[in-house]
Design an enzyme around this catalytic site. Structure first.
Site, mmCIF file in Angstrom:
data_model
loop_
_atom_site.group_PDB
_atom_site.id
_atom_site.type_symbol
_atom_site.label_atom_id
_atom_site.label_comp_id
_atom_site.label_asym_id
_atom_site.label_seq_id
_atom_site.Cartn_x
_atom_site.Cartn_y
_atom_site.Cartn_z
ATOM 1 N N HIS A 1 -51.748 20.701 -33.737
ATOM 2 C CA HIS A 1 -52.797 20.386 -32.812
ATOM 3 C C HIS A 1 -53.440 19.080 -33.174
ATOM 4 C CE1 HIS A 1 -52.734 23.554 -29.746
ATOM 5 N NE2 HIS A 1 -52.279 24.321 -31.022
ATOM 6 N N CYS B 1 -47.643 21.503 -29.841
ATOM 7 C CA CYS B 1 -47.775 22.989 -30.109
ATOM 8 C C CYS B 1 -46.685 23.790 -29.269
ATOM 9 C CB CYS B 1 -49.038 23.725 -29.722
ATOM 10 S SG CYS B 1 -49.010 25.530 -30.671
ATOM 11 N N GLU C 1 -55.259 17.467 -31.472
ATOM 12 C CA GLU C 1 -56.807 17.398 -31.259
ATOM 13 C C GLU C 1 -57.815 18.199 -32.112
ATOM 14 O OE1 GLU C 1 -54.934 21.158 -28.942
ATOM 15 O OE2 GLU C 1 -54.419 18.727 -29.830
#
Length: 205
Positions: free
Chosen positions: A185, A79, A187
């Protein structure tokens, strides 16, 4: 072991948990010695480019990141961390980046009209560099999660590893040698994101 750089910005906990979930040893640290000993490094980031760049410089972590990249250590920016890899950003002025990816970070509003900004939510990937190692387990059309108002614009199209369609072809991932970046992202991207982190981790072995 992978070091997640703690410089005061970034979604550190969920990233650390994601790595541990796939069996990857990881540590969250702002200690230069710990980061330097790691087999791979992740540069996360949320917020404003200028503030993040200042925090990196205040601790001299910008110098360390560039040194590790020059040594060939696998580096992944996520990001805002991806945006910091670029030469500069035009977010609230003009700010110098790490210069590991040629190009600049520009407002999404410069490139799209009629769509909401920030670009937030799930979008499918179009992988433009099928040989990019972090996409070893990823297919065209796989969905990942974005939250951003600015986008990287590569000077060299060979550095563009993936795009997403949001009124224009938005840079979704970059790659140059041992340096990788994802605007999305991993995650927060479910199984697809975990596979991308797994592929990155395999580069550190």
């Amino acid at each position: 072991m992978i070091a997640i750089i703690d410089y005061g910005v970034g979604n550190l906990f969920s990233l650390d948990c994601s790595l541990k979930r796939i069996g990857v040893r990881s540590v969250v640290s702002g200690d230069k010695d710990v980061i330097g000993r790691a087999d791979g490094v992740i540069l996360p980031g949320v917020g404003a480019f200028g503030d993040a760049a200042d925090k990196l410089r205040e601790s001299n972590l910008d110098i360390l990141v560039k040194q590790l990249a020059a040594q060939g250590k696998p580096l992944l920016g996520i990001c805002l961390g991806m945006q910091l890899l670029f030469d500069k950003s035009y977010e609230y002025g003009e700010h110098e980046g790490l210069g590991l990816i040629g190009g600049a970070v520009e407002p999404l509003s410069k490139h799209i009209t009629g769509l909401k900004i920030p670009h937030m939510g799930w979008n499918s990937l179009e992988i433009t560099r099928r040989d990019c190692p972090i996409f070893k387990y990823t297919d065209d059309g796989d969905y990942v999660y974005f939250v951003h108002s600015y986008c990287g614009v590569c000077k060299n199209t060979a550095d563009l590893a993936a795009v997403a369609d949001y009124g224009t072809k938005v840079t979704a991932a970059v790659w140059s040698g041992n340096v990788f970046g994802t605007q999305f992202h991993p995650e927060k991207s479910g199984d697809v994101g975990l596979k991308i982190l797994k592929a990155f981790a395999e580069l550190t072995r």
